[in-house]
Enzyme design. Structure first.
Site, PDB file in Angstrom:
ATOM      1  N   ASP A  34      42.601  42.224  33.520  1.00 39.83           N
ATOM      2  CA  ASP A  34      41.991  41.551  32.371  1.00 39.83           C
ATOM      3  C   ASP A  34      42.293  40.054  32.393  1.00 39.83           C
ATOM      4  O   ASP A  34      43.325  39.642  32.912  1.00 39.83           O
ATOM      5  CB  ASP A  34      42.534  42.189  31.084  1.00 39.83           C
ATOM      6  CG  ASP A  34      41.710  41.804  29.867  1.00 39.83           C
ATOM      7  OD1 ASP A  34      40.567  41.329  30.038  1.00 39.83           O
ATOM      8  OD2 ASP A  34      42.216  41.966  28.737  1.00 39.83           O
ATOM      9  N   TRP A  39      40.734  32.879  32.097  1.00 43.79           N
ATOM     10  CA  TRP A  39      41.219  32.018  33.185  1.00 43.79           C
ATOM     11  C   TRP A  39      40.203  30.916  33.476  1.00 43.79           C
ATOM     12  O   TRP A  39      40.551  29.753  33.622  1.00 43.79           O
ATOM     13  CB  TRP A  39      41.459  32.868  34.438  1.00 43.79           C
ATOM     14  CG  TRP A  39      41.988  32.100  35.602  1.00 43.79           C
ATOM     15  CD1 TRP A  39      43.295  31.848  35.896  1.00 43.79           C
ATOM     16  CD2 TRP A  39      41.210  31.457  36.636  1.00 43.79           C
ATOM     17  NE1 TRP A  39      43.390  31.094  37.046  1.00 43.79           N
ATOM     18  CE2 TRP A  39      42.127  30.829  37.520  1.00 43.79           C
ATOM     19  CE3 TRP A  39      39.848  31.339  36.896  1.00 43.79           C
ATOM     20  CZ2 TRP A  39      41.715  30.117  38.648  1.00 43.79           C
ATOM     21  CZ3 TRP A  39      39.432  30.615  38.011  1.00 43.79           C
ATOM     22  CH2 TRP A  39      40.365  30.021  38.877  1.00 43.79           C
ATOM     23  N   ARG A  47      32.570  31.688  33.484  1.00 42.16           N
ATOM     24  CA  ARG A  47      33.336  32.942  33.523  1.00 42.16           C
ATOM     25  C   ARG A  47      33.313  33.599  34.905  1.00 42.16           C
ATOM     26  O   ARG A  47      34.294  34.180  35.346  1.00 42.16           O
ATOM     27  CB  ARG A  47      32.764  33.933  32.496  1.00 42.16           C
ATOM     28  CG  ARG A  47      33.030  33.573  31.067  1.00 42.16           C
ATOM     29  CD  ARG A  47      32.329  34.558  30.135  1.00 42.16           C
ATOM     30  NE  ARG A  47      32.754  35.932  30.382  1.00 42.16           N
ATOM     31  CZ  ARG A  47      33.872  36.465  29.907  1.00 42.16           C
ATOM     32  NH1 ARG A  47      34.676  35.745  29.154  1.00 42.16           N
ATOM     33  NH2 ARG A  47      34.176  37.710  30.172  1.00 42.16           N
ATOM     34  N   HIS A  51      35.978  35.799  37.785  1.00 42.33           N
ATOM     35  CA  HIS A  51      35.807  37.061  38.525  1.00 42.33           C
ATOM     36  C   HIS A  51      35.996  36.821  40.019  1.00 42.33           C
ATOM     37  O   HIS A  51      36.608  37.632  40.711  1.00 42.33           O
ATOM     38  CB  HIS A  51      34.416  37.651  38.253  1.00 42.33           C
ATOM     39  CG  HIS A  51      34.190  38.012  36.812  1.00 42.33           C
ATOM     40  ND1 HIS A  51      35.128  38.674  36.047  1.00 42.33           N
ATOM     41  CD2 HIS A  51      33.133  37.805  35.979  1.00 42.33           C
ATOM     42  CE1 HIS A  51      34.658  38.860  34.822  1.00 42.33           C
ATOM     43  NE2 HIS A  51      33.450  38.334  34.752  1.00 42.33           N
ATOM     44  N   LEU A 145      47.027  54.304  51.836  1.00 42.72           N
ATOM     45  CA  LEU A 145      46.733  54.072  50.417  1.00 42.72           C
ATOM     46  C   LEU A 145      45.350  54.610  50.035  1.00 42.72           C
ATOM     47  O   LEU A 145      44.381  54.372  50.752  1.00 42.72           O
ATOM     48  CB  LEU A 145      46.770  52.557  50.158  1.00 42.72           C
ATOM     49  CG  LEU A 145      46.349  52.097  48.762  1.00 42.72           C
ATOM     50  CD1 LEU A 145      47.439  52.413  47.743  1.00 42.72           C
ATOM     51  CD2 LEU A 145      46.054  50.593  48.741  1.00 42.72           C
ATOM     52  N   ARG A 202      48.840  46.083  32.883  1.00 44.79           N
ATOM     53  CA  ARG A 202      47.727  45.394  32.242  1.00 44.79           C
ATOM     54  C   ARG A 202      48.019  43.897  32.199  1.00 44.79           C
ATOM     55  O   ARG A 202      49.101  43.480  31.774  1.00 44.79           O
ATOM     56  CB  ARG A 202      47.493  45.904  30.816  1.00 44.79           C
ATOM     57  CG  ARG A 202      46.358  45.129  30.163  1.00 44.79           C
ATOM     58  CD  ARG A 202      45.753  45.767  28.975  1.00 44.79           C
ATOM     59  NE  ARG A 202      44.546  45.016  28.624  1.00 44.79           N
ATOM     60  CZ  ARG A 202      43.505  45.503  28.019  1.00 44.79           C
ATOM     61  NH1 ARG A 202      43.478  46.759  27.668  1.00 44.79           N
ATOM     62  NH2 ARG A 202      42.462  44.743  27.742  1.00 44.79           N
ATOM     63  N   ARG A 208      46.720  47.323  25.108  1.00 44.86           N
ATOM     64  CA  ARG A 208      45.777  48.434  24.910  1.00 44.86           C
ATOM     65  C   ARG A 208      45.483  49.124  26.226  1.00 44.86           C
ATOM     66  O   ARG A 208      45.550  48.505  27.288  1.00 44.86           O
ATOM     67  CB  ARG A 208      44.433  47.902  24.394  1.00 44.86           C
ATOM     68  CG  ARG A 208      44.401  47.466  22.989  1.00 44.86           C
ATOM     69  CD  ARG A 208      42.940  47.225  22.571  1.00 44.86           C
ATOM     70  NE  ARG A 208      42.335  46.146  23.316  1.00 44.86           N
ATOM     71  CZ  ARG A 208      42.443  44.873  23.021  1.00 44.86           C
ATOM     72  NH1 ARG A 208      43.145  44.495  21.965  1.00 44.86           N
ATOM     73  NH2 ARG A 208      41.858  43.941  23.750  1.00 44.86           N
ATOM     74  N   SER A 210      42.435  50.552  26.580  1.00 40.84           N
ATOM     75  CA  SER A 210      40.997  50.280  26.722  1.00 40.84           C
ATOM     76  C   SER A 210      40.240  51.356  27.484  1.00 40.84           C
ATOM     77  O   SER A 210      39.449  51.052  28.384  1.00 40.84           O
ATOM     78  CB  SER A 210      40.772  48.919  27.396  1.00 40.84           C
ATOM     79  OG  SER A 210      41.271  47.901  26.591  1.00 40.84           O
TER      80      SER A 210
HETATM   81  C1  FPP Z   1      38.218  41.572  32.942  1.00 39.76           C
HETATM   82  O1  FPP Z   1      38.221  40.196  32.655  1.00 39.76           O
HETATM   83  C2  FPP Z   1      37.740  41.850  34.267  1.00 39.76           C
HETATM   84  C3  FPP Z   1      36.579  42.507  34.580  1.00 39.76           C
HETATM   85  C4  FPP Z   1      35.633  42.978  33.559  1.00 39.76           C
HETATM   86  C5  FPP Z   1      36.121  42.733  35.947  1.00 39.76           C
HETATM   87  C6  FPP Z   1      37.152  42.927  36.996  1.00 39.76           C
HETATM   88  C7  FPP Z   1      36.578  42.438  38.236  1.00 39.76           C
HETATM   89  C8  FPP Z   1      37.221  41.768  39.207  1.00 39.76           C
HETATM   90  C9  FPP Z   1      38.663  41.522  39.226  1.00 39.76           C
HETATM   91  C10 FPP Z   1      36.440  41.199  40.329  1.00 39.76           C
HETATM   92  C11 FPP Z   1      36.202  41.975  41.528  1.00 39.76           C
HETATM   93  C12 FPP Z   1      36.675  43.363  41.582  1.00 39.76           C
HETATM   94  C13 FPP Z   1      36.655  44.071  42.723  1.00 39.76           C
HETATM   95  C14 FPP Z   1      37.136  45.442  42.741  1.00 39.76           C
HETATM   96  C15 FPP Z   1      36.195  43.464  43.968  1.00 39.76           C
HETATM   97  P1  FPP Z   1      37.395  39.674  31.404  1.00 39.76           P
HETATM   98  O2  FPP Z   1      36.117  39.127  31.910  1.00 39.76           O
HETATM   99  O3  FPP Z   1      37.281  40.761  30.384  1.00 39.76           O
HETATM  100  O4  FPP Z   1      38.320  38.532  30.894  1.00 39.76           O
HETATM  101  P2  FPP Z   1      38.453  38.017  29.376  1.00 39.76           P
HETATM  102  O5  FPP Z   1      39.039  39.137  28.579  1.00 39.76           O
HETATM  103  O6  FPP Z   1      39.369  36.846  29.522  1.00 39.76           O
HETATM  104  O7  FPP Z   1      37.077  37.627  28.923  1.00 39.76           O
END
Ligand code: FPP
Length: 279
Positions: A34, A39, A47, A51, A145, A202, A208, A210
């Site tokens: 999360d 970030w 945003r 990712h 793994l 987390r 949470r 979630s």
């Molecule tokens: C939560 O951050 C993260 C996600 C919804 C997506 C997780 C995806 C990645 C880490 C990228 C690639 C994954 C793989 C497996 C290659 P958020 O956007 O909810 O952050 P925020 O709460 O700060 O808005």
């Protein structure tokens, strides 16, 4: 390409030795990744940059988990609720997933990683499903793994789905309600091939679950860090594992019953705490 030949500093080596010496590397680690958006926002960037950087954290954490001997790593990459995000962000996440798989599958395969997924994956775009299936098939014989990507996943969704399947088997006379046990229900979940998580991490400070591995996390240790996912790299994983190693897992037993084993690990733990506080 081979992760075993990676050169690491003497300090990192001693952290790893202490962690492994404790004999408490969790068999199964689940991660709620999360904070990607925050970030990026903190840096005045879109945003999606969060990712993209989060993918680099995935690469590091997968590699180090495998090197440390974690047997199962489950990453919450896309929740069933994430479909509600803006279409452009969803598209970006899907293409990032494809990029990750295409770019990493050779290396994952060369390092004996088995890829699997949980979730309503038939909701994913066709090309993502194809790439996933190729990766799953290619790595299916690997014994190191097990990397599970939770995609379009929700714990309640999986519980509901298994109850529906179970109800059908009851109707067909294959299962009788009197014989229902936790093990029987577990065997209907998509996660039936994995042990329950020992540790759920987390990031970004939220306390949470979630909707992540709800049934399976009944006895899991939870570790929450303020670090945002794109910042979470191997040192953060070491800290989480060190914290886990320190904790008592009793399952209803008394402290006295655990004393002997804990005494044997005390030396490693002292070393570990020293090293982690120093870094
Ligand atoms: C939560 O951050 C993260 C996600 C919804 C997506 C997780 C995806 C990645 C880490 C990228 C690639 C994954 C793989 C497996 C290659 P958020 O956007 O909810 O952050 P925020 O709460 O700060 O808005």
């Amino acid at each position: 390409m081979s992760w075993t030949s990676e050169r690491i500093s003497a300090e990192e080596q001693s952290v790893r030795e202490a962690l492994m010496g404790c004999g408490r590397i969790p068999r199964h680690v689940g991660i709620i990744m999360d904070g990607n958006g925050r970030w990026a926002e903190e840096r005045g960037r879109p945003r999606v940059d969060g990712h993209r950087e989060g993918m680099e954290s995935v690469r590091d954490v997968v590699k180090v988990s495998s090197q440390l001997g974690v047997k199962y790593l489950t990453l919450y990459a896309f929740s069933i609720e994430n479909w509600k995000r803006p279409a452009m962000e969803v598209r970006f996440l899907m293409s990032l997933l494809e990029t990750y798989l295409r770019r990493e599958v050779d290396e994952l395969h060369a390092n004996n990683v088995r890829i699997l997924t949980i979730g309503k994956t038939n909701a994913l775009p066709r090309s993502v499903q194809r790439t996933l299936n190729e990766g799953i098939e290619r790595t299916s014989g690997n014994t190191g793994l097990t990397l599970t990507l939770a995609l379009s996943y929700g714990g309640r969704w999986d519980i509901l789905r298994s109850v529906q399947l179970l109800a059908l088997d009851v109707r067909r006379g294959k299962v009788s309600p009197e014989d229902l046990t936790e093990e029987v229900l577990s065997s209907y979940l998509q996660t039936s091939y994995m042990p329950d998580p020992d540790l759920v991490i987390r990031t970004s400070g939220e306390m949470r679950l979630s909707n992540f591995l709800l049934w399976e996390s009944a006895y899991a240790e939870i570790y929450v860090t303020e670090r945002l996912w794109p910042q979470f790299r191997r040192n953060d994983l070491y800290r989480a594992l060190a914290d886990y190693a320190r904790r008592e897992r009793r399952f209803g037993a008394t402290s006295a019953q655990l004393d002997e084993a804990q005494a044997a690990q005390a030396q490693y733990l002292t070393t570990l705490e020293h090293i982690l506080h120093a870094s």
